[in-house]
Design a protein around this motif. Structure first.
Motif, short mmCIF file in Angstrom:
data_model
loop_
_atom_site.label_atom_id
_atom_site.label_comp_id
_atom_site.label_asym_id
_atom_site.label_seq_id
_atom_site.Cartn_x
_atom_site.Cartn_y
_atom_site.Cartn_z
N ASP B 18 33.30 48.00 35.06
CA ASP B 18 34.58 48.66 35.32
C ASP B 18 35.60 47.58 35.72
O ASP B 18 35.24 46.57 36.33
CB ASP B 18 34.46 49.67 36.45
CG ASP B 18 33.48 50.80 36.14
OD1 ASP B 18 33.13 51.54 37.07
OD2 ASP B 18 33.07 50.92 34.96
N VAL B 19 36.86 47.83 35.39
CA VAL B 19 37.90 46.85 35.75
C VAL B 19 39.17 47.60 36.11
O VAL B 19 39.52 48.61 35.48
CB VAL B 19 38.14 45.86 34.58
CG1 VAL B 19 38.55 46.58 33.31
CG2 VAL B 19 39.16 44.80 34.97
N THR B 20 39.86 47.11 37.14
CA THR B 20 41.12 47.71 37.57
C THR B 20 42.24 46.70 37.43
O THR B 20 42.14 45.57 37.92
CB THR B 20 41.04 48.19 39.02
OG1 THR B 20 40.09 49.26 39.10
CG2 THR B 20 42.39 48.72 39.50
N LEU B 21 43.30 47.12 36.77
CA LEU B 21 44.48 46.29 36.59
C LEU B 21 45.56 46.78 37.56
O LEU B 21 45.88 47.97 37.57
CB LEU B 21 44.99 46.39 35.15
CG LEU B 21 43.95 46.15 34.06
CD1 LEU B 21 44.59 46.24 32.68
CD2 LEU B 21 43.25 44.82 34.24
N ASP B 22 46.09 45.85 38.35
CA ASP B 22 47.03 46.23 39.40
C ASP B 22 48.47 46.19 38.90
O ASP B 22 48.85 45.34 38.09
CB ASP B 22 46.89 45.29 40.60
CG ASP B 22 45.51 45.38 41.24
OD1 ASP B 22 45.08 44.37 41.84
OD2 ASP B 22 44.87 46.44 41.13
N CYS B 23 49.28 47.09 39.46
CA CYS B 23 50.71 47.12 39.15
C CYS B 23 51.45 47.56 40.40
O CYS B 23 51.16 48.62 40.96
CB CYS B 23 51.00 48.07 38.00
SG CYS B 23 52.77 48.31 37.68
N TRP B 66 44.26 56.43 35.93
CA TRP B 66 45.42 55.83 36.57
C TRP B 66 45.57 56.38 37.97
O TRP B 66 45.41 57.58 38.21
CB TRP B 66 46.70 56.13 35.76
CG TRP B 66 46.73 55.42 34.46
CD1 TRP B 66 47.26 54.19 34.19
CD2 TRP B 66 46.20 55.89 33.21
NE1 TRP B 66 47.09 53.87 32.87
CE2 TRP B 66 46.44 54.90 32.25
CE3 TRP B 66 45.54 57.06 32.82
CZ2 TRP B 66 46.05 55.03 30.91
CZ3 TRP B 66 45.15 57.20 31.49
CH2 TRP B 66 45.41 56.18 30.55
N ASN B 67 45.89 55.50 38.92
CA ASN B 67 46.05 55.86 40.32
C ASN B 67 47.48 55.52 40.74
O ASN B 67 47.83 54.35 40.87
CB ASN B 67 45.04 55.09 41.17
CG ASN B 67 45.12 55.47 42.63
OD1 ASN B 67 45.97 56.26 43.04
ND2 ASN B 67 44.24 54.90 43.43
N PHE B 77 45.58 50.80 37.02
CA PHE B 77 44.92 51.29 35.80
C PHE B 77 43.47 50.81 35.80
O PHE B 77 43.22 49.62 35.96
CB PHE B 77 45.70 50.71 34.60
CG PHE B 77 45.09 50.94 33.25
CD1 PHE B 77 45.29 50.00 32.24
CD2 PHE B 77 44.35 52.08 32.95
CE1 PHE B 77 44.76 50.20 30.96
CE2 PHE B 77 43.82 52.28 31.69
CZ PHE B 77 44.03 51.33 30.69
N THR B 78 42.55 51.74 35.67
CA THR B 78 41.13 51.42 35.67
C THR B 78 40.50 51.77 34.34
O THR B 78 40.72 52.87 33.81
CB THR B 78 40.39 52.15 36.80
OG1 THR B 78 40.91 51.73 38.06
CG2 THR B 78 38.89 51.86 36.76
#
Lengths: 116, 119
Positions: B18-23, B66-67, B77-78
């Motif tokens: 799993d991977v989470t992209l930060d914004c 999306w969180n 975004f995960t």
């Protein structure tokens, strides 16, 4: 095709030359945007058309940049007297009016301009 | 002025991780829209999602989720169980207002996060 079409895909220009980049949006799309994407960066807004009217050109970096959409469909981005800093990918996007869309912009594959 | 920050320039994961992209975003408007786009090597930006500022419900679409948290001005975004085809540059973007009439959006993009999924 059904998507946004841009040409040429690749353009090499000598410094000082004029270039013209073409965008053919999705049929029926009212709105058309031009973005500039430098290497390793996110796209940056250049200009926006609603049909043939250019409603916002605040992102054009200098008066050497000019865009038009005379009949409300195909658009041309023209760069006069190109400089090395103009080297980038120029992205065109189109969309429907908000009431019938999700706000999604449909992007073309871009025109990569290299100024030597 | 509006601003979008994607602090992660590049991320590499092994397939199925799993991977989470930060914004993180900045805006003075109370009404705004947030977007994620995917840019594969072909160069064409592909729309993934749009959220408006009044809807903080998390969203799931297949392996994507999306969180959105207004309290921290973040819209992360995960990707669950990543696949090689997920390798691309991902952009988070913000729009502060809709133009009247056509209602289209001028987007401010982050610098993007390059995701590499290793088989």
């Amino acid at each position: 095709g059904a998507g946004v079409s841009q040409s040429p895909r690749y353009k090499v220009a000598k410094r000082g030359q004029d270039v013209a980049l073409r965008c053919d949006p999705i049929s029926g799309h009212v709105s058309l945007f031009w973005y500039q994407q430098a290497l390793g960066q996110g796209p940056e807004f250049l200009t926006y058309f609603q049909n043939e009217a250019q409603l916002d050109k605040s992102g054009l970096p200098s008066d050497r940049f000019f865009a038009e959409r005379p009949e409300g469909s195909v658009s041309t981005l023209k760069i006069q007297r190109t400089q090395q800093e103009d080297s980038a990918v120029y992205l065109c996007a189109s969309s429907l009016p908000d009431g019938v869309s999700t706000g999604e912009l449909f992007f073309g594959e871009g025109s990569r301009l290299t100024v030597l | 002025a509006q601003k979008v920050t994607q602090a992660q320039t590049e991320i590499s994961v092994v397939e199925k991780e799993d991977v989470t992209l930060d914004c993180v975003y900045e805006t003075r408007d109370t009404t705004y829209y947030l977007f994620w786009y995917k840019q594969p090597p072909s160069g064409e930006l592909v729309f993934l999602i749009r959220r408006n500022s009044f809807d903080e419900q998390n969203e799931i679409s297949g392996r994507y989720s999306w969180n959105f948290q207004k309290s921290t001005s973040s819209f992360n975004f995960t990707i669950t169980a990543s696949q090689v085809v997920d390798s691309a540059v991902y952009f988070c973007a913000l729009s502060e207002a809709a133009y009247s009439g056509a209602g289209s959006y001028q987007l401010t993009f982050g610098k993007g996060t390059k995701l590499s999924v290793i088989p």
